[in-house]
Design a protein around this motif. Structure first.
Motif, PDB file in Angstrom:
ATOM      1  N   GLU A  44       0.753  -1.187  -0.111  1.00  0.00           N
ATOM      2  CA  GLU A  44      -0.023   0.127  -0.077  1.00  0.00           C
ATOM      3  C   GLU A  44       0.865   1.231  -0.129  1.00  0.00           C
ATOM      4  OE1 GLU A  44      -2.888   0.245   3.258  1.00  0.00           O
ATOM      5  OE2 GLU A  44      -3.254  -1.668   3.167  1.00  0.00           O
ATOM      6  N   ILE A  45       0.262   2.284  -0.484  1.00  0.00           N
ATOM      7  CA  ILE A  45       1.071   3.639  -0.487  1.00  0.00           C
ATOM      8  C   ILE A  45      -0.164   4.559  -0.127  1.00  0.00           C
ATOM      9  CG2 ILE A  45       1.951   5.496  -1.825  1.00  0.00           C
ATOM     10  CD1 ILE A  45       3.119   3.681  -3.802  1.00  0.00           C
ATOM     11  N   ASP A  46       0.186   5.299   0.811  1.00  0.00           N
ATOM     12  CA  ASP A  46      -0.824   6.260   1.482  1.00  0.00           C
ATOM     13  C   ASP A  46      -0.093   7.681   1.346  1.00  0.00           C
ATOM     14  OD1 ASP A  46      -2.842   7.594   2.685  1.00  0.00           O
ATOM     15  OD2 ASP A  46      -2.223   7.213   4.864  1.00  0.00           O
ATOM     16  N   VAL A  47      -0.587   8.755   0.578  1.00  0.00           N
ATOM     17  CA  VAL A  47       0.033   9.770   0.578  1.00  0.00           C
ATOM     18  C   VAL A  47      -1.023  10.979   1.335  1.00  0.00           C
ATOM     19  CG1 VAL A  47       0.958  11.832  -0.844  1.00  0.00           C
ATOM     20  CG2 VAL A  47       1.400   9.500  -1.404  1.00  0.00           C
ATOM     21  N   ASN A  48      -0.611  11.296   2.430  1.00  0.00           N
ATOM     22  CA  ASN A  48      -1.697  12.472   2.996  1.00  0.00           C
ATOM     23  C   ASN A  48      -1.173  13.312   4.064  1.00  0.00           C
ATOM     24  OD1 ASN A  48      -4.146  13.279   3.846  1.00  0.00           O
ATOM     25  ND2 ASN A  48      -4.626  11.426   5.050  1.00  0.00           N
ATOM     26  N   ALA A  59       4.037  16.550  -1.672  1.00  0.00           N
ATOM     27  CA  ALA A  59       3.447  15.459  -0.637  1.00  0.00           C
ATOM     28  C   ALA A  59       4.124  15.687   0.669  1.00  0.00           C
ATOM     29  CB  ALA A  59       3.988  13.941  -1.262  1.00  0.00           C
ATOM     30  N   ASP A  61       3.487  14.210   3.743  1.00  0.00           N
ATOM     31  CA  ASP A  61       3.330  12.827   4.471  1.00  0.00           C
ATOM     32  C   ASP A  61       3.040  11.596   3.622  1.00  0.00           C
ATOM     33  OD1 ASP A  61       4.424  11.256   6.327  1.00  0.00           O
ATOM     34  OD2 ASP A  61       2.543  11.332   7.431  1.00  0.00           O
ATOM     35  N   ALA A  62       4.059  10.615   3.596  1.00  0.00           N
ATOM     36  CA  ALA A  62       3.406   9.296   2.861  1.00  0.00           C
ATOM     37  C   ALA A  62       3.871   8.255   3.803  1.00  0.00           C
ATOM     38  CB  ALA A  62       4.228   9.410   1.488  1.00  0.00           C
ATOM     39  N   THR A  63       3.197   7.298   3.697  1.00  0.00           N
ATOM     40  CA  THR A  63       3.413   5.880   4.272  1.00  0.00           C
ATOM     41  C   THR A  63       3.596   4.596   3.254  1.00  0.00           C
ATOM     42  OG1 THR A  63       2.228   6.534   6.411  1.00  0.00           O
ATOM     43  CG2 THR A  63       2.477   4.187   6.096  1.00  0.00           C
ATOM     44  N   LEU A  64       4.598   3.743   3.438  1.00  0.00           N
ATOM     45  CA  LEU A  64       4.442   2.426   2.365  1.00  0.00           C
ATOM     46  C   LEU A  64       4.324   1.368   3.397  1.00  0.00           C
ATOM     47  CD1 LEU A  64       7.443   3.410   0.279  1.00  0.00           C
ATOM     48  CD2 LEU A  64       5.164   3.485  -0.144  1.00  0.00           C
ATOM     49  N   ILE A  65       3.411   0.610   3.112  1.00  0.00           N
ATOM     50  CA  ILE A  65       3.280  -0.652   3.659  1.00  0.00           C
ATOM     51  C   ILE A  65       3.568  -1.947   2.880  1.00  0.00           C
ATOM     52  CG2 ILE A  65       1.659  -2.273   4.705  1.00  0.00           C
ATOM     53  CD1 ILE A  65       0.009   0.180   5.522  1.00  0.00           C
TER      54      ILE A  65
END
Length: 67
Positions: A44-48, A59, A61-65
């Motif tokens: 998953e990629i979450d850019v928020n 961007a 903040d971003a989170t990579l799962i």
């Protein structure tokens, strides 16, 4: 696809803000999709949030799962 969004009118400039550089936004989204496709370990990629600053996507903040 971006032009099909309900709120896409906001991308054309809102209350004195600069219009979004649609070419750069599209390139940013394409590169994000390419990253997800090429790196199989990404689940998953979450850019928020993704902000528009001076008409350009940024961007914050971003989170990579990973799998």
């Amino acid at each position: 696809m971006v032009s099909d969004l309900e709120g896409q009118a906001l991308l054309k400039g809102y209350r004195g803000s600069k219009p979004v550089n649609m070419k750069n936004l599209a390139n940013w989204l394409i590169k994000l999709g390419w990253l997800a496709l090429k790196l199989e370990k990404i689940q998953e990629i979450d850019v928020n949030p993704l902000l528009i600053v001076g008409g350009e996507p940024v961007a914050v903040d971003a989170t990579l799962i990973l799998k």
